[in-house]
Motif scaffolding. Sequence first.
Motif, PDB file in Angstrom:
ATOM      1  N   GLY A  22       0.811  -1.197   0.000  1.00  0.00           N
ATOM      2  CA  GLY A  22       0.000   0.000   0.000  1.00  0.00           C
ATOM      3  C   GLY A  22       0.849   1.253   0.000  1.00  0.00           C
ATOM      4  O   GLY A  22       2.081   1.203  -0.113  1.00  0.00           O
ATOM      5  N   VAL A  23       0.185   2.384   0.124  1.00  0.00           N
ATOM      6  CA  VAL A  23       0.851   3.681   0.183  1.00  0.00           C
ATOM      7  C   VAL A  23       0.257   4.485   1.331  1.00  0.00           C
ATOM      8  O   VAL A  23      -0.889   4.266   1.739  1.00  0.00           O
ATOM      9  N   CYS A  24       1.031   5.426   1.846  1.00  0.00           N
ATOM     10  CA  CYS A  24       0.547   6.339   2.873  1.00  0.00           C
ATOM     11  C   CYS A  24      -0.107   7.537   2.191  1.00  0.00           C
ATOM     12  O   CYS A  24       0.363   8.000   1.150  1.00  0.00           O
ATOM     13  N   VAL A  25      -1.163   8.041   2.790  1.00  0.00           N
ATOM     14  CA  VAL A  25      -1.855   9.214   2.268  1.00  0.00           C
ATOM     15  C   VAL A  25      -2.181  10.156   3.423  1.00  0.00           C
ATOM     16  O   VAL A  25      -2.216   9.742   4.592  1.00  0.00           O
ATOM     17  N   SER A  26      -2.413  11.402   3.109  1.00  0.00           N
ATOM     18  CA  SER A  26      -2.787  12.362   4.140  1.00  0.00           C
ATOM     19  C   SER A  26      -3.722  13.403   3.555  1.00  0.00           C
ATOM     20  O   SER A  26      -3.790  13.603   2.338  1.00  0.00           O
ATOM     21  N   GLY A  27      -4.454  14.070   4.433  1.00  0.00           N
ATOM     22  CA  GLY A  27      -5.422  15.064   4.009  1.00  0.00           C
ATOM     23  C   GLY A  27      -6.220  15.558   5.187  1.00  0.00           C
ATOM     24  O   GLY A  27      -5.679  15.762   6.280  1.00  0.00           O
ATOM     25  N   SER A  28      -7.538  15.698   4.996  1.00  0.00           N
ATOM     26  CA  SER A  28      -8.375  16.238   6.058  1.00  0.00           C
ATOM     27  C   SER A  28      -9.793  15.693   5.946  1.00  0.00           C
ATOM     28  O   SER A  28     -10.197  15.143   4.918  1.00  0.00           O
ATOM     29  N   PHE A  29     -10.550  15.859   7.037  1.00  0.00           N
ATOM     30  CA  PHE A  29     -11.946  15.417   7.099  1.00  0.00           C
ATOM     31  C   PHE A  29     -12.791  16.577   7.600  1.00  0.00           C
ATOM     32  O   PHE A  29     -12.424  17.251   8.571  1.00  0.00           O
TER      33      PHE A  29
ATOM     34  N   ILE B 151     -27.312   8.790   5.836  1.00  0.00           N
ATOM     35  CA  ILE B 151     -27.019  10.189   6.138  1.00  0.00           C
ATOM     36  C   ILE B 151     -25.556  10.480   5.827  1.00  0.00           C
ATOM     37  O   ILE B 151     -24.660   9.737   6.232  1.00  0.00           O
ATOM     38  N   LYS B 152     -25.310  11.578   5.137  1.00  0.00           N
ATOM     39  CA  LYS B 152     -23.939  12.017   4.886  1.00  0.00           C
ATOM     40  C   LYS B 152     -23.411  12.712   6.129  1.00  0.00           C
ATOM     41  O   LYS B 152     -23.990  13.676   6.612  1.00  0.00           O
ATOM     42  N   VAL B 153     -22.274  12.210   6.654  1.00  0.00           N
ATOM     43  CA  VAL B 153     -21.740  12.750   7.908  1.00  0.00           C
ATOM     44  C   VAL B 153     -20.420  13.489   7.719  1.00  0.00           C
ATOM     45  O   VAL B 153     -19.889  14.064   8.679  1.00  0.00           O
ATOM     46  N   GLY B 154     -19.855  13.482   6.516  1.00  0.00           N
ATOM     47  CA  GLY B 154     -18.607  14.201   6.326  1.00  0.00           C
ATOM     48  C   GLY B 154     -18.011  13.968   4.951  1.00  0.00           C
ATOM     49  O   GLY B 154     -18.535  13.174   4.153  1.00  0.00           O
ATOM     50  N   THR B 155     -16.918  14.665   4.687  1.00  0.00           N
ATOM     51  CA  THR B 155     -16.182  14.518   3.425  1.00  0.00           C
ATOM     52  C   THR B 155     -14.699  14.367   3.722  1.00  0.00           C
ATOM     53  O   THR B 155     -14.126  15.143   4.504  1.00  0.00           O
ATOM     54  N   LEU B 156     -14.100  13.363   3.116  1.00  0.00           N
ATOM     55  CA  LEU B 156     -12.665  13.109   3.223  1.00  0.00           C
ATOM     56  C   LEU B 156     -11.966  13.684   2.001  1.00  0.00           C
ATOM     57  O   LEU B 156     -12.382  13.433   0.867  1.00  0.00           O
ATOM     58  N   SER B 157     -10.906  14.448   2.221  1.00  0.00           N
ATOM     59  CA  SER B 157     -10.104  15.000   1.123  1.00  0.00           C
ATOM     60  C   SER B 157      -8.660  14.555   1.297  1.00  0.00           C
ATOM     61  O   SER B 157      -8.029  14.885   2.306  1.00  0.00           O
ATOM     62  N   LEU B 158      -8.140  13.800   0.343  1.00  0.00           N
ATOM     63  CA  LEU B 158      -6.744  13.390   0.371  1.00  0.00           C
ATOM     64  C   LEU B 158      -5.945  14.276  -0.570  1.00  0.00           C
ATOM     65  O   LEU B 158      -6.359  14.517  -1.714  1.00  0.00           O
ATOM     66  N   THR B 159      -4.800  14.743  -0.083  1.00  0.00           N
ATOM     67  CA  THR B 159      -4.013  15.712  -0.852  1.00  0.00           C
ATOM     68  C   THR B 159      -2.582  15.282  -1.131  1.00  0.00           C
ATOM     69  O   THR B 159      -1.907  15.896  -1.959  1.00  0.00           O
ATOM     70  N   SER B 160      -2.093  14.251  -0.456  1.00  0.00           N
ATOM     71  CA  SER B 160      -0.708  13.831  -0.688  1.00  0.00           C
ATOM     72  C   SER B 160      -0.552  12.338  -0.483  1.00  0.00           C
ATOM     73  O   SER B 160      -1.383  11.687   0.167  1.00  0.00           O
ATOM     74  N   MET B 161       0.536  11.791  -1.035  1.00  0.00           N
ATOM     75  CA  MET B 161       0.811  10.355  -0.965  1.00  0.00           C
ATOM     76  C   MET B 161       2.300  10.152  -0.749  1.00  0.00           C
ATOM     77  O   MET B 161       3.123  10.891  -1.305  1.00  0.00           O
ATOM     78  N   GLN B 162       2.661   9.165   0.063  1.00  0.00           N
ATOM     79  CA  GLN B 162       4.059   8.829   0.311  1.00  0.00           C
ATOM     80  C   GLN B 162       4.226   7.309   0.247  1.00  0.00           C
ATOM     81  O   GLN B 162       3.298   6.555   0.530  1.00  0.00           O
ATOM     82  N   ALA B 163       5.427   6.870  -0.102  1.00  0.00           N
ATOM     83  CA  ALA B 163       5.728   5.434  -0.069  1.00  0.00           C
ATOM     84  C   ALA B 163       5.619   4.938   1.366  1.00  0.00           C
ATOM     85  O   ALA B 163       6.013   5.632   2.307  1.00  0.00           O
ATOM     86  N   GLN B 164       5.088   3.727   1.545  1.00  0.00           N
ATOM     87  CA  GLN B 164       4.884   3.246   2.902  1.00  0.00           C
ATOM     88  C   GLN B 164       6.189   2.877   3.606  1.00  0.00           C
ATOM     89  O   GLN B 164       6.228   2.810   4.837  1.00  0.00           O
ATOM     90  N   ALA B 165       7.264   2.680   2.854  1.00  0.00           N
ATOM     91  CA  ALA B 165       8.537   2.297   3.476  1.00  0.00           C
ATOM     92  C   ALA B 165       9.019   3.339   4.472  1.00  0.00           C
ATOM     93  O   ALA B 165       9.607   2.993   5.504  1.00  0.00           O
ATOM     94  N   ASP B 166       8.771   4.609   4.182  1.00  0.00           N
ATOM     95  CA  ASP B 166       9.188   5.660   5.101  1.00  0.00           C
ATOM     96  C   ASP B 166       8.082   6.680   5.347  1.00  0.00           C
ATOM     97  O   ASP B 166       8.326   7.787   5.815  1.00  0.00           O
ATOM     98  N   GLY B 167       6.836   6.305   5.032  1.00  0.00           N
ATOM     99  CA  GLY B 167       5.705   7.199   5.234  1.00  0.00           C
ATOM    100  C   GLY B 167       5.176   7.155   6.653  1.00  0.00           C
ATOM    101  O   GLY B 167       5.502   6.258   7.441  1.00  0.00           O
ATOM    102  N   ALA B 168       4.345   8.133   6.985  1.00  0.00           N
ATOM    103  CA  ALA B 168       3.826   8.253   8.346  1.00  0.00           C
ATOM    104  C   ALA B 168       2.910   7.098   8.742  1.00  0.00           C
ATOM    105  O   ALA B 168       2.770   6.788   9.931  1.00  0.00           O
ATOM    106  N   CYS B 169       2.287   6.436   7.762  1.00  0.00           N
ATOM    107  CA  CYS B 169       1.348   5.352   8.088  1.00  0.00           C
ATOM    108  C   CYS B 169       2.052   4.046   8.429  1.00  0.00           C
ATOM    109  O   CYS B 169       1.418   3.102   8.900  1.00  0.00           O
ATOM    110  N   ARG B 170       3.342   3.988   8.188  1.00  0.00           N
ATOM    111  CA  ARG B 170       4.080   2.729   8.289  1.00  0.00           C
ATOM    112  C   ARG B 170       3.944   2.071   9.655  1.00  0.00           C
ATOM    113  O   ARG B 170       3.749   0.858   9.753  1.00  0.00           O
TER     114      ARG B 170
END
Length: 368
Positions: free
Chosen positions: A75-82, A295-314
């Motif tokens: 997989g890959v790491c991603v980041s954004g906001s909700f 019911i719609k409770v929110g919106t997810l917006s992803l703005t960046s992607m990083q390799a999982q080897a050194d990404g924050a999600c690792r």
Amino acid sequence: MSLFGHTRSGQEPRAARSPLLWITLIASIAGLLVLAFAWLAGWIGRDRATAQTFTDSIEATGAAHPGFRRAHSKGVCVSGSFQGTPEGAALSSARVFQQPQVPVMGRLSIGGGDPHGADANARVRSMALQLISDDGQEWRTAMNSFPFFAVPTTEAFLEQTRAGIPDPATGKPDPAKMAAVQAKYPSARAFGQWAKTAPWSNSWANTDYNGINSFRFIAADGSERFVRWSMRPQAPFVEMTPEQRAQAGLDYLADEFQQRLAQGPVRWDMWVTLAEAGDPVDDPSQVWPEQRRQIKVGTLSLTSMQAQADGACRDVNYDPLILPRGIKGSNDPILAARSAVYSQSFNRREREIASGKAADATGKEGAR
């Protein structure tokens, strides 16, 4: 009897006259505690559906890849906001629905235990998210592209996993064992039919991701509703043909998603379905009726992607039972099993990293 263990007649109580009885009793209690701990840890009763037996079985279905997740390894790491909605805030008192913008750190992945497999050949795609609101509350969720779970119980889940273990004589799973699971569980047959017939999306960005399990939303007034949530893409669905899958590159999904991000944020709307009386809230293999309120409770917006080897999600364990105030789990046994197995897998790969056993295809240590 006095507080110091003597009777009014001056005689010692029976227990005091038999210190061996106390020693035997204490030893028995200690032994029971040891047995209970061993049972929970999976050291005895090896056919039990413990976190250890689950993880062992998952590992046995394919080649070992130290340092990687046991499932959804690539997989890959991603980041954004909700951004939550007022409707979401009315259903749950969780701060994530009230805060104007909540930072998100997540992971997009494919099914399977091969961290070097071809993206386009993976039937299941996944999204995992970590949201931390400004009051310090944390919400982690792990969702999948399939609409329901294949089996109803932890025992059935373990049975299904073991059916996928290759036969030493052939190097492939025994078709008869999987057929037996499908014959035993109607939901497993339905899942197999979904896998065969449902169209494949051509991107992570236009895939639906479903929470599958049920949770409880708790409103500010204390009222509770059982819900199931889904992330529905704003990007239009485009089907990927078998010919396109065959021609796609090894990292097709990651490459395609990076190209999308270069054009701007990629968004999903979060919807919850509300259960009604009689709905199977503790069985993820059962789909709720289509007419249930959504019911719609929110919106997810992803703005960046990083390799999982050194990404924050690792190094994040996306345990689905890490929940903020205002959201609670259900009694779904699969939900509890997921939480326990995620923890077991996380601990194993962290030990592998710490001991220097983890490596990617090039031999680089620490890659995940």
